[in-house]
Design a protein around this motif. Sequence first.
Motif, PDB file in Angstrom:
ATOM      1  N   GLU A  88      -1.877   4.998 -13.577  1.00  0.00           N
ATOM      2  CA  GLU A  88      -1.345   3.832 -12.872  1.00  0.00           C
ATOM      3  C   GLU A  88       0.165   3.966 -12.727  1.00  0.00           C
ATOM      4  O   GLU A  88       0.833   4.511 -13.603  1.00  0.00           O
ATOM      5  CB  GLU A  88      -1.682   2.552 -13.643  1.00  0.00           C
ATOM      6  CG  GLU A  88      -3.162   2.234 -13.728  1.00  0.00           C
ATOM      7  CD  GLU A  88      -3.772   1.851 -12.399  1.00  0.00           C
ATOM      8  OE1 GLU A  88      -3.080   1.266 -11.549  1.00  0.00           O
ATOM      9  OE2 GLU A  88      -4.959   2.166 -12.198  1.00  0.00           O
ATOM     10  N   GLY A  89       0.709   3.461 -11.632  1.00  0.00           N
ATOM     11  CA  GLY A  89       2.146   3.489 -11.421  1.00  0.00           C
ATOM     12  C   GLY A  89       2.653   4.779 -10.799  1.00  0.00           C
ATOM     13  O   GLY A  89       3.795   4.857 -10.357  1.00  0.00           O
ATOM     14  N   GLU A  90       1.811   5.805 -10.775  1.00  0.00           N
ATOM     15  CA  GLU A  90       2.226   7.093 -10.216  1.00  0.00           C
ATOM     16  C   GLU A  90       2.378   7.035  -8.698  1.00  0.00           C
ATOM     17  O   GLU A  90       3.223   7.729  -8.129  1.00  0.00           O
ATOM     18  CB  GLU A  90       1.231   8.188 -10.601  1.00  0.00           C
ATOM     19  CG  GLU A  90       1.207   8.496 -12.087  1.00  0.00           C
ATOM     20  CD  GLU A  90       2.514   9.114 -12.558  1.00  0.00           C
ATOM     21  OE1 GLU A  90       2.990  10.067 -11.915  1.00  0.00           O
ATOM     22  OE2 GLU A  90       3.057   8.631 -13.558  1.00  0.00           O
ATOM     23  N   LEU A  91       1.554   6.224  -8.033  1.00  0.00           N
ATOM     24  CA  LEU A  91       1.657   6.115  -6.572  1.00  0.00           C
ATOM     25  C   LEU A  91       3.024   5.577  -6.152  1.00  0.00           C
ATOM     26  O   LEU A  91       3.586   6.008  -5.144  1.00  0.00           O
ATOM     27  CB  LEU A  91       0.551   5.209  -6.014  1.00  0.00           C
ATOM     28  CG  LEU A  91      -0.854   5.787  -5.977  1.00  0.00           C
ATOM     29  CD1 LEU A  91      -1.853   4.745  -5.501  1.00  0.00           C
ATOM     30  CD2 LEU A  91      -0.906   7.010  -5.086  1.00  0.00           C
ATOM     31  N   GLU A  92       3.538   4.648  -6.931  1.00  0.00           N
ATOM     32  CA  GLU A  92       4.832   4.050  -6.618  1.00  0.00           C
ATOM     33  C   GLU A  92       5.971   5.057  -6.732  1.00  0.00           C
ATOM     34  O   GLU A  92       7.030   4.880  -6.145  1.00  0.00           O
ATOM     35  CB  GLU A  92       5.086   2.830  -7.509  1.00  0.00           C
ATOM     36  CG  GLU A  92       4.262   1.601  -7.143  1.00  0.00           C
ATOM     37  CD  GLU A  92       2.770   1.701  -7.475  1.00  0.00           C
ATOM     38  OE1 GLU A  92       2.347   2.621  -8.211  1.00  0.00           O
ATOM     39  OE2 GLU A  92       2.018   0.857  -6.974  1.00  0.00           O
ATOM     40  N   PHE A  95       5.352   6.989  -3.112  1.00  0.00           N
ATOM     41  CA  PHE A  95       5.570   6.193  -1.909  1.00  0.00           C
ATOM     42  C   PHE A  95       6.686   5.185  -2.118  1.00  0.00           C
ATOM     43  O   PHE A  95       6.764   4.541  -3.174  1.00  0.00           O
ATOM     44  CB  PHE A  95       4.287   5.457  -1.513  1.00  0.00           C
ATOM     45  CG  PHE A  95       3.160   6.380  -1.140  1.00  0.00           C
ATOM     46  CD1 PHE A  95       3.129   6.979   0.113  1.00  0.00           C
ATOM     47  CD2 PHE A  95       2.145   6.653  -2.040  1.00  0.00           C
ATOM     48  CE1 PHE A  95       2.095   7.834   0.463  1.00  0.00           C
ATOM     49  CE2 PHE A  95       1.109   7.504  -1.700  1.00  0.00           C
ATOM     50  CZ  PHE A  95       1.078   8.103  -0.455  1.00  0.00           C
ATOM     51  N   LYS A  96       7.524   5.040  -1.113  1.00  0.00           N
ATOM     52  CA  LYS A  96       8.614   4.069  -1.181  1.00  0.00           C
ATOM     53  C   LYS A  96       8.053   2.648  -1.300  1.00  0.00           C
ATOM     54  O   LYS A  96       8.541   1.837  -2.063  1.00  0.00           O
ATOM     55  CB  LYS A  96       9.492   4.192   0.065  1.00  0.00           C
ATOM     56  CG  LYS A  96      10.697   3.302   0.057  1.00  0.00           C
ATOM     57  CD  LYS A  96      11.554   3.582   1.275  1.00  0.00           C
ATOM     58  CE  LYS A  96      12.787   2.695   1.243  1.00  0.00           C
ATOM     59  NZ  LYS A  96      13.652   2.959   2.401  1.00  0.00           N
ATOM     60  N   LYS A  97       7.006   2.383  -0.525  1.00  0.00           N
ATOM     61  CA  LYS A  97       6.360   1.067  -0.557  1.00  0.00           C
ATOM     62  C   LYS A  97       4.868   1.268  -0.321  1.00  0.00           C
ATOM     63  O   LYS A  97       4.466   2.035   0.546  1.00  0.00           O
ATOM     64  CB  LYS A  97       6.934   0.167   0.536  1.00  0.00           C
ATOM     65  CG  LYS A  97       6.340  -1.212   0.543  1.00  0.00           C
ATOM     66  CD  LYS A  97       6.976  -2.075   1.622  1.00  0.00           C
ATOM     67  CE  LYS A  97       6.331  -3.448   1.616  1.00  0.00           C
ATOM     68  NZ  LYS A  97       6.837  -4.279   2.701  1.00  0.00           N
ATOM     69  N   ILE A  98       4.058   0.616  -1.120  1.00  0.00           N
ATOM     70  CA  ILE A  98       2.608   0.674  -0.942  1.00  0.00           C
ATOM     71  C   ILE A  98       2.054  -0.728  -1.112  1.00  0.00           C
ATOM     72  O   ILE A  98       2.313  -1.406  -2.111  1.00  0.00           O
ATOM     73  CB  ILE A  98       1.958   1.693  -1.911  1.00  0.00           C
ATOM     74  CG1 ILE A  98       0.489   1.867  -1.574  1.00  0.00           C
ATOM     75  CG2 ILE A  98       2.174   1.325  -3.347  1.00  0.00           C
ATOM     76  CD1 ILE A  98      -0.132   3.091  -2.199  1.00  0.00           C
ATOM     77  N   SER A  99       1.327  -1.193  -0.110  1.00  0.00           N
ATOM     78  CA  SER A  99       0.825  -2.571  -0.082  1.00  0.00           C
ATOM     79  C   SER A  99      -0.371  -2.722  -1.010  1.00  0.00           C
ATOM     80  O   SER A  99      -1.205  -1.825  -1.117  1.00  0.00           O
ATOM     81  CB  SER A  99       0.435  -2.933   1.349  1.00  0.00           C
ATOM     82  OG  SER A  99      -0.140  -4.210   1.384  1.00  0.00           O
ATOM     83  N   SER A 100      -0.451  -3.862  -1.642  1.00  0.00           N
ATOM     84  CA  SER A 100      -1.615  -4.156  -2.468  1.00  0.00           C
ATOM     85  C   SER A 100      -2.696  -4.876  -1.652  1.00  0.00           C
ATOM     86  O   SER A 100      -3.800  -5.067  -2.116  1.00  0.00           O
ATOM     87  CB  SER A 100      -1.217  -5.017  -3.668  1.00  0.00           C
ATOM     88  OG  SER A 100      -0.679  -6.237  -3.211  1.00  0.00           O
TER      89      SER A 100
END
Length: 109
Positions: A88-92, A95-100
């Motif tokens: 968890e948290g690795e995508l952030e 990516f500069k911004k990732i929508s939930s």
Amino acid sequence: GVSVLRDKYEFGGKNWDKNMPQRAKELLQICTRLGTTAIKLGQAVSIRTDLLPAPYVAELSKLQDKVQPFPTTISRQILRKELGLEGEGELEKVFKKISSVPVASASIG
């Protein structure tokens, strides 16, 4: 497949027209269950009114823009796996911004 053949050839084909809408719905379900490649094939033939009867064209054309949405948690898992990220948290970090909130879903191929 067997049902279509039975409709066509059993009892002189009298069930062919009657069962065609149901068989078209079954084909749509089969394409959806089989995944990306079958969806793309279904999309391709859905515009071929010269090849398929109208009920099949109508059902398969639903593949053009009606992909079922799926949970964001699954999309995040897929992204992490494809990018080789561990937790968890690795995508952030990538990516500069990732929508939930999902924006859209689509077939790929």
